[in-house]
Design an enzyme around this catalytic site. Structure first.
Site, PDB file in Angstrom:
ATOM      1  CB  SER A  11      -0.882  -0.001   1.248  1.00 26.25           C
ATOM      2  OG  SER A  11      -1.307   1.321   1.499  1.00 26.25           O
ATOM      3  CG  HIS A  36      -3.903  -1.667  -1.166  1.00 23.92           C
ATOM      4  ND1 HIS A  36      -4.996  -2.495  -1.339  1.00 23.92           N
ATOM      5  CD2 HIS A  36      -4.204  -0.882  -0.104  1.00 23.92           C
ATOM      6  CE1 HIS A  36      -5.909  -2.230  -0.421  1.00 23.92           C
ATOM      7  NE2 HIS A  36      -5.454  -1.246   0.348  1.00 23.92           N
ATOM      8  CG  ASP A  38      -4.971   2.148   1.654  1.00 19.61           C
ATOM      9  OD1 ASP A  38      -5.936   1.354   1.622  1.00 19.61           O
ATOM     10  OD2 ASP A  38      -3.818   1.814   1.981  1.00 19.61           O
ATOM     11  CG  MET A  40      -8.279   6.722   3.373  1.00 19.22           C
ATOM     12  SD  MET A  40      -7.399   6.716   4.945  1.00 19.22           S
ATOM     13  CE  MET A  40      -6.490   5.177   4.810  1.00 19.22           C
ATOM     14  CG  HIS A  69      -9.223  -0.247   0.603  1.00 16.18           C
ATOM     15  ND1 HIS A  69      -8.501  -0.453   1.761  1.00 16.18           N
ATOM     16  CD2 HIS A  69     -10.534  -0.329   0.960  1.00 16.18           C
ATOM     17  CE1 HIS A  69      -9.336  -0.637   2.760  1.00 16.18           C
ATOM     18  NE2 HIS A  69     -10.570  -0.561   2.306  1.00 16.18           N
ATOM     19  CG  MET A  71     -11.178   2.852   3.389  1.00 15.42           C
ATOM     20  SD  MET A  71      -9.505   2.723   4.059  1.00 15.42           S
ATOM     21  CE  MET A  71      -8.561   2.826   2.551  1.00 15.42           C
ATOM     22  CG  MET A 140     -10.876  -3.365   6.171  1.00  9.14           C
ATOM     23  SD  MET A 140      -9.466  -2.694   5.285  1.00  9.14           S
ATOM     24  CE  MET A 140      -8.579  -1.828   6.577  1.00  9.14           C
ATOM     25  CG  ASP A 178      -5.674  -3.358   3.735  1.00  7.15           C
ATOM     26  OD1 ASP A 178      -4.557  -3.068   4.190  1.00  7.15           O
ATOM     27  OD2 ASP A 178      -6.415  -2.524   3.166  1.00  7.15           O
TER      28      ASP A 178
HETATM   29  C1  DX5 Z   1      -5.894   1.166   6.320  1.00  9.01           C
HETATM   30  C2  DX5 Z   1      -5.537   0.806   4.900  1.00  9.01           C
HETATM   31  C3  DX5 Z   1      -4.421  -0.175   4.782  1.00  9.01           C
HETATM   32  C4  DX5 Z   1      -3.123   0.318   5.357  1.00  9.01           C
HETATM   33  C5  DX5 Z   1      -2.256  -0.834   5.736  1.00  9.01           C
HETATM   34  O1  DX5 Z   1      -7.036   1.918   6.305  1.00  9.01           O
HETATM   35  O2  DX5 Z   1      -6.657   0.267   4.237  1.00  9.01           O
HETATM   36  O3  DX5 Z   1      -4.258  -0.554   3.409  1.00  9.01           O
HETATM   37  O4  DX5 Z   1      -2.435   1.137   4.458  1.00  9.01           O
HETATM   38  O5  DX5 Z   1      -1.181  -0.340   6.441  1.00  9.01           O
HETATM   39  P1  DX5 Z   1      -0.323  -1.284   7.431  1.00  9.01           P
HETATM   40  O6  DX5 Z   1       0.179  -2.429   6.608  1.00  9.01           O
HETATM   41  O7  DX5 Z   1       0.771  -0.381   7.905  1.00  9.01           O
HETATM   42  O8  DX5 Z   1      -1.258  -1.693   8.496  1.00  9.01           O
HETATM   43 ZN    ZN Z   2      -6.277  -0.617   2.224  1.00 10.44          ZN
END
Ligand code: DX5
Ligand code: ZN
Length: 220
Positions: A11, A36, A38, A40, A69, A71, A140, A178
């Site tokens: 990610s 990946h 993220d 948000m 992903h 969010m 998750m 994840d």
């Molecule tokens: C959290 C994300 C993850 C995150 C994982 O909301 O969806 O993808 O980046 O990070 P680590 O591997 O550091 O937990």
């Molecule tokens: Zn993620």
């Protein structure tokens, strides 16, 4: 130690965004299978990351499959524009949409693989009606919002239960896990049935990305 066929998806959340192109090429050289992203929005989760502009820059700099992903509270609004960036995997959190079947159909019509993301506190059962329509489930293993959090141990059993469900229903569905995953936890998840492992802080805190990625593939 044996290596598994699991796909490793770093990610970019923990990468150095001021050197994004370099980070991406370092991950490619290190053997990443997927990147990946993220995304948000500061509403569904308290954190705000990036949207189309950065995703477009990432897409321009890599041939690796991209995994978005979402969010966000309005994932349907992202389908068309992310599809134009040739995103391969698109996951949304089902509690953010009124009509998940409709969204899944839209994601697939746009040529992407559709995934539902389940928070650690949500039971697998909420996905029962969606499973036959999905290409993958993102379990998750931290509460979404930040990288660098601790793995929630109960998720391991959830992976086993989901794998059994998939087998019983004879579905063709990938399991992505994840959050909080390091070289100690990854082998257990692979054994439990994970197909894709996402990792941010473990890889980016490692001085050698290739060694970190390799260590996530090991099954002891
Ligand atoms: C959290 C994300 C993850 C995150 C994982 O909301 O969806 O993808 O980046 O990070 P680590 O591997 O550091 O937990
Ligand atoms: Zn993620």
């Amino acid at each position: 130690m044996q290596e598994s066929k699991v796909l490793i998806a770093p990610s970019l959340l923990s990468s150095d965004f001021s050197r994004l192109a370099e980070e991406i090429s370092a991950l490619e050289t290190a053997g990443a299978d997927i990147l990946h992203l993220d995304i948000m929005d500061g509403h569904y989760v308290p954190n705000l990351t990036f949207g189309f502009v950065i995703a477009q820059s990432v897409a321009k700099h890599t041939k690796l499959p991209l995994d978005a992903h979402l969010m966000v509270t309005n994932p349907a609004d992202y389908v068309e524009r992310l599809a134009k960036l040739s995103i391969r995997y698109f996951s949304f959190h089902p509690e953010t949409v009124f009509h998940p079947h409709r969204l899944i159909a839209a994601i697939r019509e746009h040529g992407m693989k559709a995934g539902a993301a389940l928070n650690p506190g949500s039971p697998l059962g909420v996905l029962d009606e969606l499973l036959p329509e999905l290409d993958f489930v993102l379990l998750m293993s931290v509460n979404p919002g930040y990288s660098g959090q601790n793995f929630v141990p109960a998720v391991k059993e959830k992976v086993v239960n989901l794998k059994n469900k998939i087998r019983d229903l004879n579905l063709n569905l990938l399991i992505e896990v994840d959050g909080g995953i390091n070289d100690k936890i990854a082998p257990e998840l692979i054994k439990a049935g994970a197909d894709i492992i996402v990792s941010a802080s473990y890889i980016f805190n490692h001085s050698d990305y290739a060694a970190a990625i390799r260590s996530l593939r090991h099954v002891q």
